[in-house]
Design a protein around this motif. Structure first.
Motif, mmCIF file in Angstrom:
data_model
loop_
_atom_site.group_PDB
_atom_site.id
_atom_site.type_symbol
_atom_site.label_atom_id
_atom_site.label_comp_id
_atom_site.label_asym_id
_atom_site.label_seq_id
_atom_site.Cartn_x
_atom_site.Cartn_y
_atom_site.Cartn_z
ATOM 1 N N HIS A 120 28.214 -11.426 -5.801
ATOM 2 C CA HIS A 120 29.549 -11.239 -5.215
ATOM 3 C C HIS A 120 30.542 -11.959 -6.120
ATOM 4 O O HIS A 120 30.152 -12.845 -6.882
ATOM 5 N N TYR A 155 35.276 -12.240 7.100
ATOM 6 C CA TYR A 155 34.930 -11.419 8.264
ATOM 7 C C TYR A 155 33.669 -11.950 8.926
ATOM 8 O O TYR A 155 32.861 -12.630 8.275
ATOM 9 N N HIS A 195 34.996 -11.804 0.053
ATOM 10 C CA HIS A 195 34.175 -11.527 -1.136
ATOM 11 C C HIS A 195 34.128 -10.033 -1.422
ATOM 12 O O HIS A 195 34.404 -9.208 -0.542
ATOM 13 N N LEU A 201 19.825 -9.159 8.368
ATOM 14 C CA LEU A 201 20.805 -10.105 8.912
ATOM 15 C C LEU A 201 20.109 -11.369 9.413
ATOM 16 O O LEU A 201 20.597 -12.491 9.188
ATOM 17 N N HIS A 206 31.211 -7.339 -3.223
ATOM 18 C CA HIS A 206 29.825 -7.252 -3.709
ATOM 19 C C HIS A 206 29.740 -6.432 -5.002
ATOM 20 O O HIS A 206 30.465 -5.434 -5.145
ATOM 21 N N ILE A 256 29.956 -11.589 10.403
ATOM 22 C CA ILE A 256 28.807 -10.690 10.371
ATOM 23 C C ILE A 256 28.635 -10.125 11.788
ATOM 24 O O ILE A 256 29.161 -10.694 12.738
ATOM 25 N N ASP A 276 19.124 -13.396 6.577
ATOM 26 C CA ASP A 276 20.320 -13.995 5.983
ATOM 27 C C ASP A 276 20.745 -15.259 6.731
ATOM 28 O O ASP A 276 21.015 -16.294 6.124
ATOM 29 N N VAL A 278 23.113 -12.977 -2.305
ATOM 30 C CA VAL A 278 22.409 -12.034 -1.417
ATOM 31 C C VAL A 278 22.948 -10.606 -1.506
ATOM 32 O O VAL A 278 24.136 -10.387 -1.733
ATOM 33 N N TYR A 313 32.925 -2.800 7.130
ATOM 34 C CA TYR A 313 32.444 -1.853 6.124
ATOM 35 C C TYR A 313 32.554 -0.435 6.678
ATOM 36 O O TYR A 313 32.499 -0.228 7.907
ATOM 37 N N ARG A 370 31.904 -15.024 7.114
ATOM 38 C CA ARG A 370 31.656 -15.090 5.684
ATOM 39 C C ARG A 370 32.993 -15.237 4.974
ATOM 40 O O ARG A 370 33.982 -14.614 5.371
ATOM 41 N N GLY A 378 22.790 -8.551 1.162
ATOM 42 C CA GLY A 378 23.435 -8.265 2.460
ATOM 43 C C GLY A 378 22.975 -6.929 3.005
ATOM 44 O O GLY A 378 22.288 -6.161 2.322
ATOM 45 N N PRO A 379 23.347 -6.619 4.255
ATOM 46 C CA PRO A 379 22.809 -5.423 4.917
ATOM 47 C C PRO A 379 23.649 -4.158 4.731
ATOM 48 O O PRO A 379 23.283 -3.121 5.256
ATOM 49 N N PHE A 380 24.747 -4.223 3.979
ATOM 50 C CA PHE A 380 25.656 -3.068 3.957
ATOM 51 C C PHE A 380 25.601 -2.252 2.676
ATOM 52 O O PHE A 380 26.432 -1.378 2.452
ATOM 53 N N VAL A 383 25.814 -17.073 5.874
ATOM 54 C CA VAL A 383 24.540 -16.675 5.258
ATOM 55 C C VAL A 383 24.223 -17.505 3.995
ATOM 56 O O VAL A 383 23.335 -17.144 3.230
#
Ligand code: BEZ
Ligand code: FE
Length: 286
Positions: A230, A190, A214, A71, A216, A192, A74, A98, A155, A211, A100-102, A244
């Motif tokens: 995305h 949403y 989107h 994050l 992914h 981050i 990002d 990217v 998420y 963000r 992303g962290p999820f 990000v």
């Protein structure tokens, strides 16, 4: 004797026995740039301690389901820069963005047409298209890994007590013509996560955490370079100010309002619905 003039060269020289030449190159560059940064900004002892405290807190915020370091990378634009340096593709191939962290859990294998929205959290939609090679040849048996936030912008891994595991996720295999299709809800913008050190950084710098809406994807196929990307919902808020920096114009897609009972029946979705159609074009490995 070490002085501030010689310490940079001494620190770089200390790497002389590094067996891996790339590691030596990376660490030398890191030392030189960090030292130049400290000299240029006249970094104070208190600021250095604050930075160490910040990085410590960033590490301590990481868990099996939360990656605060990604994050941080990002929101500093580093992830997108690395992505861009390495995402050089032939003309026409789908652009990357990217990770992303999820993407921290394996997406459940699902049948084409399945609904990845397990909780009915938003406006129903169908996402469909093909995975094709650079010359347009369809790629049957290609894999499409999909993940998205629910209708409230979270998420599954962020809300283990609220969302079933695998909500908003699916691993699909394209059929004989390279096609894929699945049902979901239209994603919404949403924020981050802001309850950790990265949130503190955003507040201190007057930045918003949002963000644009989107979904992914990671698309992969034999003999082709996989793409991590995305699709962004055309018209979404924050397309011009993604927290990000991950928006690319080629990835913005219409989620078209569709009133077509026979198509709705074909997709097993209530009419009317929204429909996003696009192809993912993978570069052939040379
Ligand atoms: C995401 O889209 O999942 C995401 C990407 C970067 C930072 C936070 C979230
Ligand atoms: Fe996301």
């Amino acid at each position: 004797m070490t002085t501030h003039v010689t310490v940079t060269d001494e620190a770089v020289a200390s790497l002389r026995d590094t067996a891996d030449p790339r590691l030596r190159e990376l660490l030398s560059g890191l030392i030189r740039h960090l030292h130049a940064f400290a000299l240029e900004t006249r970094l104070t002892q208190a600021e250095w301690e604050r930075a160490i405290g910040f990085l410590t807190e960033t590490g301590q915020t990481c868990t099996d389901t939360r990656q605060e370091f990604i994050l941080l990378s990002d929101v500093l634009g580093l992830s997108m820069l690395v992505e861009t340096i390495n995402g050089d593709r032939e003309a026409g191939a789908t652009e990357s963005t990217v990770l992303g962290p999820f993407h921290m859990t394996e997406s459940p294998v699902r049948e084409l047409g399945a609904n990845i929205d397990l909780v009915g959290g938003g406006e129903p939609c169908v996402v469909s298209g093909r995975i094709v090679s650079g010359d347009g040849t369809p790629l049957p048996g290609a894999l499409l890994d999909v993940w998205q936030a629910d209708g409230n912008g979270f998420y599954d891994v962020q809300q283990p007590d609220v969302q079933p595991p695998g909500n908003g996720r699916g691993l699909f295999t394209t059929e004989a013509e390279g096609r894929f299709w699945f049902r979901t809800c239209v994603p919404s913008p949403y924020p981050i996560p802001t309850d950790g050190p990265v949130g503190e950084l955003l507040r201190a710098t007057g930045r918003h955490p949002y963000r644009p809406a989107h979904i992914h994807f990671i698309a992969s196929a034999d003999g082709h370079t996989p793409v991590t990307t995305h699709i962004f919902v055309a018209g979404s808020d924050y397309l011009d100010s993604d927290a990000v920096f991950a928006v690319k114009q080629s990835l913005v897609e219409d989620f078209t309002p569709t009133d077509d009972p026979s198509l709705a029946r074909e997709f097993g979705i209530a009419n009317p619905f929204r429909h996003a159609r696009f192809d993912l074009v993978l570069e052939q490995r040379s």
